[in-house]
Design a protein around this motif. Structure first.
Motif, PDB file in Angstrom:
ATOM      1  N   ILE A 371       0.853  -1.183   0.000  1.00 45.59           N
ATOM      2  CA  ILE A 371       0.000   0.000   0.000  1.00 45.59           C
ATOM      3  C   ILE A 371       0.892   1.238   0.000  1.00 45.59           C
ATOM      4  CG2 ILE A 371      -1.839  -1.207   1.234  1.00 45.59           C
ATOM      5  CD1 ILE A 371      -0.922   0.354   3.765  1.00 45.59           C
ATOM      6  N   GLU A 372       0.306   2.416  -0.098  1.00 44.69           N
ATOM      7  CA  GLU A 372       1.079   3.665  -0.064  1.00 44.69           C
ATOM      8  C   GLU A 372       1.423   3.994   1.389  1.00 44.69           C
ATOM      9  OE1 GLU A 372      -1.176   6.608  -2.080  1.00 44.69           O
ATOM     10  OE2 GLU A 372      -0.817   5.754  -4.066  1.00 44.69           O
ATOM     11  N   GLY A 373       2.531   3.474   1.846  1.00 44.43           N
ATOM     12  CA  GLY A 373       2.921   3.715   3.229  1.00 44.43           C
ATOM     13  C   GLY A 373       4.394   3.452   3.480  1.00 44.43           C
ATOM     14  N   TYR A 374       5.207   3.381   2.392  1.00 40.72           N
ATOM     15  CA  TYR A 374       6.601   2.999   2.541  1.00 40.72           C
ATOM     16  C   TYR A 374       7.467   3.803   1.571  1.00 40.72           C
ATOM     17  CZ  TYR A 374       4.116  -0.812   4.744  1.00 40.72           C
ATOM     18  OH  TYR A 374       3.261  -1.536   5.545  1.00 40.72           O
ATOM     19  N   ARG A 375       8.763   3.756   1.807  1.00 36.66           N
ATOM     20  CA  ARG A 375       9.736   4.343   0.891  1.00 36.66           C
ATOM     21  C   ARG A 375      11.036   3.553   1.012  1.00 36.66           C
ATOM     22  NH1 ARG A 375      13.122   8.465   3.728  1.00 36.66           N
ATOM     23  NH2 ARG A 375      13.532   9.414   1.692  1.00 36.66           N
ATOM     24  N   MET A 376      11.937   3.735   0.032  1.00 39.48           N
ATOM     25  CA  MET A 376      13.238   3.084   0.070  1.00 39.48           C
ATOM     26  C   MET A 376      14.336   4.117   0.279  1.00 39.48           C
ATOM     27  SD  MET A 376      13.182   0.169  -2.945  1.00 39.48           S
ATOM     28  CE  MET A 376      13.040   1.400  -4.247  1.00 39.48           C
ATOM     29  N   VAL A 377      15.357   3.728   1.055  1.00 43.65           N
ATOM     30  CA  VAL A 377      16.574   4.520   1.166  1.00 43.65           C
ATOM     31  C   VAL A 377      17.747   3.630   0.775  1.00 43.65           C
ATOM     32  CG1 VAL A 377      15.656   6.040   2.963  1.00 43.65           C
ATOM     33  CG2 VAL A 377      16.863   3.945   3.622  1.00 43.65           C
ATOM     34  N   LEU A 378      18.791   4.236   0.228  1.00 46.49           N
ATOM     35  CA  LEU A 378      19.962   3.483  -0.213  1.00 46.49           C
ATOM     36  C   LEU A 378      20.909   3.293   0.964  1.00 46.49           C
ATOM     37  CD1 LEU A 378      21.499   2.175  -2.546  1.00 46.49           C
ATOM     38  CD2 LEU A 378      22.543   4.412  -3.007  1.00 46.49           C
ATOM     39  N   LEU A 379      21.125   2.046   1.362  1.00 48.15           N
ATOM     40  CA  LEU A 379      21.986   1.740   2.498  1.00 48.15           C
ATOM     41  C   LEU A 379      23.425   1.534   2.045  1.00 48.15           C
ATOM     42  CD1 LEU A 379      19.651  -0.812   4.333  1.00 48.15           C
ATOM     43  CD2 LEU A 379      19.919   1.633   4.828  1.00 48.15           C
ATOM     44  N   ASP A 380      24.353   1.777   2.965  1.00 53.53           N
ATOM     45  CA  ASP A 380      25.775   1.589   2.684  1.00 53.53           C
ATOM     46  C   ASP A 380      26.139   0.141   2.986  1.00 53.53           C
ATOM     47  OD1 ASP A 380      28.404   1.926   2.127  1.00 53.53           O
ATOM     48  OD2 ASP A 380      28.908   2.938   4.016  1.00 53.53           O
ATOM     49  N   THR A 381      25.778  -0.773   2.100  1.00 53.52           N
ATOM     50  CA  THR A 381      26.037  -2.199   2.285  1.00 53.52           C
ATOM     51  C   THR A 381      26.731  -2.752   1.057  1.00 53.52           C
ATOM     52  OG1 THR A 381      23.859  -2.769   1.365  1.00 53.52           O
ATOM     53  CG2 THR A 381      24.018  -2.519   3.770  1.00 53.52           C
ATOM     54  N   ASP A 382      27.284  -3.929   1.186  1.00 55.75           N
ATOM     55  CA  ASP A 382      27.924  -4.619   0.072  1.00 55.75           C
ATOM     56  C   ASP A 382      27.349  -6.026  -0.030  1.00 55.75           C
ATOM     57  OD1 ASP A 382      29.570  -5.322  -2.003  1.00 55.75           O
ATOM     58  OD2 ASP A 382      31.289  -5.810  -0.725  1.00 55.75           O
ATOM     59  N   PRO A 383      26.573  -6.313  -1.100  1.00 57.65           N
ATOM     60  CA  PRO A 383      26.226  -5.427  -2.208  1.00 57.65           C
ATOM     61  C   PRO A 383      25.221  -4.353  -1.784  1.00 57.65           C
ATOM     62  CG  PRO A 383      24.972  -7.459  -2.365  1.00 57.65           C
ATOM     63  CD  PRO A 383      25.926  -7.651  -1.220  1.00 57.65           C
ATOM     64  N   PRO A 384      25.043  -3.315  -2.618  1.00 59.01           N
ATOM     65  CA  PRO A 384      24.082  -2.260  -2.276  1.00 59.01           C
ATOM     66  C   PRO A 384      22.680  -2.853  -2.078  1.00 59.01           C
ATOM     67  CG  PRO A 384      25.454  -1.598  -4.123  1.00 59.01           C
ATOM     68  CD  PRO A 384      25.740  -3.046  -3.886  1.00 59.01           C
ATOM     69  N   GLN A 385      21.991  -2.332  -1.077  1.00 62.80           N
ATOM     70  CA  GLN A 385      20.638  -2.780  -0.796  1.00 62.80           C
ATOM     71  C   GLN A 385      19.788  -1.593  -0.361  1.00 62.80           C
ATOM     72  OE1 GLN A 385      19.814  -6.627   1.071  1.00 62.80           O
ATOM     73  NE2 GLN A 385      21.968  -6.715   1.661  1.00 62.80           N
ATOM     74  N   PRO A 386      18.470  -1.716  -0.549  1.00 59.65           N
ATOM     75  CA  PRO A 386      17.598  -0.656  -0.057  1.00 59.65           C
ATOM     76  C   PRO A 386      17.112  -0.969   1.348  1.00 59.65           C
ATOM     77  CG  PRO A 386      16.313  -2.154  -1.381  1.00 59.65           C
ATOM     78  CD  PRO A 386      17.726  -2.694  -1.360  1.00 59.65           C
ATOM     79  N   GLY A 387      16.870   0.070   2.102  1.00 63.23           N
ATOM     80  CA  GLY A 387      16.164  -0.088   3.361  1.00 63.23           C
ATOM     81  C   GLY A 387      14.726   0.326   3.157  1.00 63.23           C
ATOM     82  N   VAL A 388      13.789  -0.498   3.564  1.00 61.93           N
ATOM     83  CA  VAL A 388      12.367  -0.179   3.435  1.00 61.93           C
ATOM     84  C   VAL A 388      11.896   0.385   4.761  1.00 61.93           C
ATOM     85  CG1 VAL A 388      10.072  -1.144   3.041  1.00 61.93           C
ATOM     86  CG2 VAL A 388      12.002  -1.930   1.673  1.00 61.93           C
ATOM     87  N   VAL A 389      11.430   1.629   4.738  1.00 62.96           N
ATOM     88  CA  VAL A 389      11.042   2.350   5.947  1.00 62.96           C
ATOM     89  C   VAL A 389       9.684   3.009   5.713  1.00 62.96           C
ATOM     90  CG1 VAL A 389      13.439   2.742   6.636  1.00 62.96           C
ATOM     91  CG2 VAL A 389      12.289   4.402   5.152  1.00 62.96           C
ATOM     92  N   PRO A 390       9.039   3.535   6.764  1.00 62.67           N
ATOM     93  CA  PRO A 390       7.750   4.213   6.576  1.00 62.67           C
ATOM     94  C   PRO A 390       7.879   5.393   5.619  1.00 62.67           C
ATOM     95  CG  PRO A 390       8.096   3.711   8.885  1.00 62.67           C
ATOM     96  CD  PRO A 390       9.392   3.414   8.198  1.00 62.67           C
TER      97      PRO A 390
END
Length: 466
Positions: A371-390
Motif C-alpha cells: 500500500i502507499e505507506g513505505y519508501r526506500m533509502v539506499l543503504l551503505d552495504t555490500d552489495p548495495p541494498q535498499p532499506g524499506v522504511v515508513p
C-alpha cells in the motif's frame, strides 16, 4: 467517422451444479459405450441423491471446493457400500463436494482414443473420455501416459492409507494439473509429515537429469526430445545420466513414462512381458521413495507418450512446478509447512543475493505491491541494498516461501540494519518482509522498485539517486 460502441463485458459462465454434472456424466457414459471400464457402476438415482445433497449444501452457503465434480475410484480403494465405509482419501473428496460415479477395474483395457491399444486401467480411461473429472487409483503413471491425462502420486505416506488395499500408494488422475493438485491438497494428511528443512523450490535454473540410454519407439523418442527442448528453453539445465536416478546436485529426474504403446492383441498374447516393458521407465520410483508427476507431452495432445517428473521424498512441490512447463498451468503451493517472506532489494530474482534464497530451497510466490505507506533509502552495504522504511509510496517486491528451518537460517543471515517486520500489501493482507531499522541514506523516492533504481544506476553512473 462512425464508431461502434464497445462490446459488452462477457457474462461470467455459471459453473454446472452437481446435479447437472452428474446428468452429463451419465450421458457421456452412454455415448462412450465402455462398460468394461467399470466393476461397479452406481444407479443413476443414487448418484443424483448425492448430487442434490451437494447442491443443497452449496445453496445453504457452504463452500465446497469440489462441488460439481464427478469421481471414479479404482477397485483397490474402498468406497462406501463395498465395503461399508470409504477410504479416508475418498471420504475427504466427497466431503468437499465430489460425487462418486462408480468403481473401475484393471486389465487389458483399451485406451481412450484407440481401442486397439492398451489403456492400463479404467480410472485413467474414464477421465480421458470425459466421463469423470477425477479418478483415484493405485495404478500410477503408466495408465495416465497411455491415455494422455495427468497423474500425481505424492510422497508415500502424505495421503492416509486407511481403506487403500495396495502398497503402491494412491495416484489422482485428472485432465490437468490444477484439478489434480486441488484434489491432492484436500486428501493430504497421512502418517508422514514434511521435514522442517524441506526444499520448496529449485530456483530459476533447476538442474534436471534424464536417462542417457533409452530403448524407445520412434514416436516416444521424438516426444521425449521435444520435452527436453521445452524444458531447456524454460531455463532448466538438463544433463544426461547413465542410470535412472536423481544424482547429487540435481533437483529432479525426468523420464519418458512409457517406451511405446502396445496393442491389445500383443498384451493378450504376452501380458507379463508387456506389463514389464510398460513399467520399465518408472517402476523404480516406488523402490526409491520418490514423488511423481506425469503429464502429456503437450496440453491437449492425445499421443500417449507423456513424461514423468520424479523428485525426492517430500519435494513434491518441485515436481509440480516443473510439470507446469509442459502444461502451461499456474501452480499454487502444496500444503507443506512454510513461511512467506517479502523481499524488496538484493534478494529479488536476478539480484546478487537471490542465490541465498534458492540455496535454501525457497519457492518464488510471485510479485507483490505494498500500500502507499513505505519508501526506500539506499543503504551503505555490500552489495548495495535498499532499506524499506515508513513513507508515502507503494513499493514492488517479491514473495518467497521457505520451510520452517530454511526460514530460521535465512533470518540469521540478514544482520544489521535489517529486520523482519510486517508490511501491508495492496490486496489487503499483511506479510512478513525484510525491512530496515534505520532510515539513514539517500532517498530513492522516485523509484517504486529496486530494479528501477538498479537500471538507473547502471545507465546514469554514480550520481544523486533521489
Amino acid at each position: 467517422m462512425t464508431t461502434l460502441p464497445p462490446d459488452p463485458d462477457p457474462v461470467p459462465t455459471t459453473p454446472p451444479s452437481a446435479t447437472q454434472r452428474v446428468i452429463a456424466a451419465f450421458e457421456r457414459l452412454t455415448e462412450a459405450a465402455r462398460p468394461e471400464l467399470w466393476t461397479t457402476l452406481r444407479a443413476v438415482e443414487d448418484v443424483l441423491v448425492d448430487a442434490k445433497a451437494v447442491d443443497e449444501r452449496v445453496k445453504a452457503g457452504e463452500r465446497l471446493p469440489l462441488a460439481g465434480t464427478v469421481l471414479a475410484v479404482h477397485d483397490s480403494i474402498d468406497v462406501e457400500g463395498v465395503p461399508d465405509t470409504s477410504a479416508t482419501v475418498v471420504a475427504r473428496l466427497t466431503s468437499a463436494g465430489a460425487v462418486v460415479l462408480g468403481r473401475t477395474g484393471t486389465g487389458r483395457l483399451a485406451a481412450a482414443w484407440d481401442r486397439t491399444k492398451v489403456g492400463g486401467n479404467g480410472a485413467a480411461v474414464a477421465v480421458a473420455l470425459g466421463i469423470v473429472d477425477l479418478a483415484l487409483s493405485t495404478g500410477g503413471a503408466v495408465p495416465a501416459a497411455l491415455n494422455a491425462v495427468v497423474a500425481v502420486k505424492p510422497t508415500r505416506g502424505l495421503l492416509p492409507a486407511t481403506g487403500v488395499r495396495a502398497d503402491d500408494g494412491v495416484s489422482v488422475y485428472a485432465t490437468g494439473l490444477r484439478p489434480a493438485h486441488r484434489a491432492l491438497t484436500l486428501m493430504t494428511g497421512g502418517d508422514r509429515t514434511w521435514p522442517a528443512d524441506v526444499r520448496l523450490g529449485a530456483g530459476e535454473h533447476p538442474r534436471i537429469a534424464y536417462p542417457r540410454d533409452l530403448c524407445l519407439s520412434e514416436a516416444a523418442s521424438l516426444a521425449f526430445k521435444a520435452t527436453i527442448a521445452r524444458l531447456t528453453a524454460s531455463g532448466a539445465v538438463l544433463e544426461p545420466v547413465p542410470e535412472a536416478r536423481i544424482p547429487d546436485g540435481f533437483d529432479a529426474l525426468v523420464v519418458p513414462t512409457v517406451p511405446d504403446h502396445p496393442g491389445i492383441a500383443e498384451a493378450l498374447a504376452d501380458p507379463d512381458g508387456v506389463g514389464h516393458r510398460l513399467a520399465s521407465c518408472t517402476a523404480f520410483a516406488n523402490l526409491l521413495d520418490l514423488a511423481a508427476v506425469t503429464v502429456p507431452v503437450l496440453p491437449g495432445d492425445r499421443r500417449p507418450f507423456g513424461v514423468t517428473f520424479l523428485t525426492r521424498a517430500f519435494e513434491d512441490q518441485i515436481g509440480l512446478d516443473l510439470a507446469t512447463v509442459c502444461t502451461d498451468e499456474p501452480m499454487t503451493p502444496y500444503p507443506e509447512p512454510g513461511v512467506d517472506v517479502v523481499v524488496f532489494g538484493a534478494h529479488l530474482r536476478g539480484q546478487p543475493l537471490n542465490g541465498e534464497l534458492t540455496a535454501l530451497g525457497a519457492r518464488f510466490g510471485g510479485p507483490v505491491r505494498t500500500i502507499e505507506g513505505y519508501r526506500m533509502v539506499l543503504l551503505d552495504t555490500d552489495p548495495p541494498q535498499p532499506g524499506v522504511v515508513p513513507g508515502s509510496a507503494s513499493l514492488d517486491g517479491e514473495r518467497w516461501r521457505l520451510s520452517p528451518a530454511a526460514f530460521e537460517r535465512f533470518a540469521a543471515t540478514l544482520g544489521e540494519p535489517f529486520e523482519l517486520d510486517r508490511v501491508e500489501l495492496d490486496d489487503g493482507s499483511a506479510a512478513l518482509a525484510v525491512r530496515s531499522r534505520v532510515a539513514d541514506g539517500p532517498g530513492l523516492d522516485r523509484y517504486e522498485s529496486w530494479r528501477g533504481y538498479v537500471r538507473f544506476a547502471s545507465t546514469a553512473g554514480p550520481r544523486d539517486p533521489g
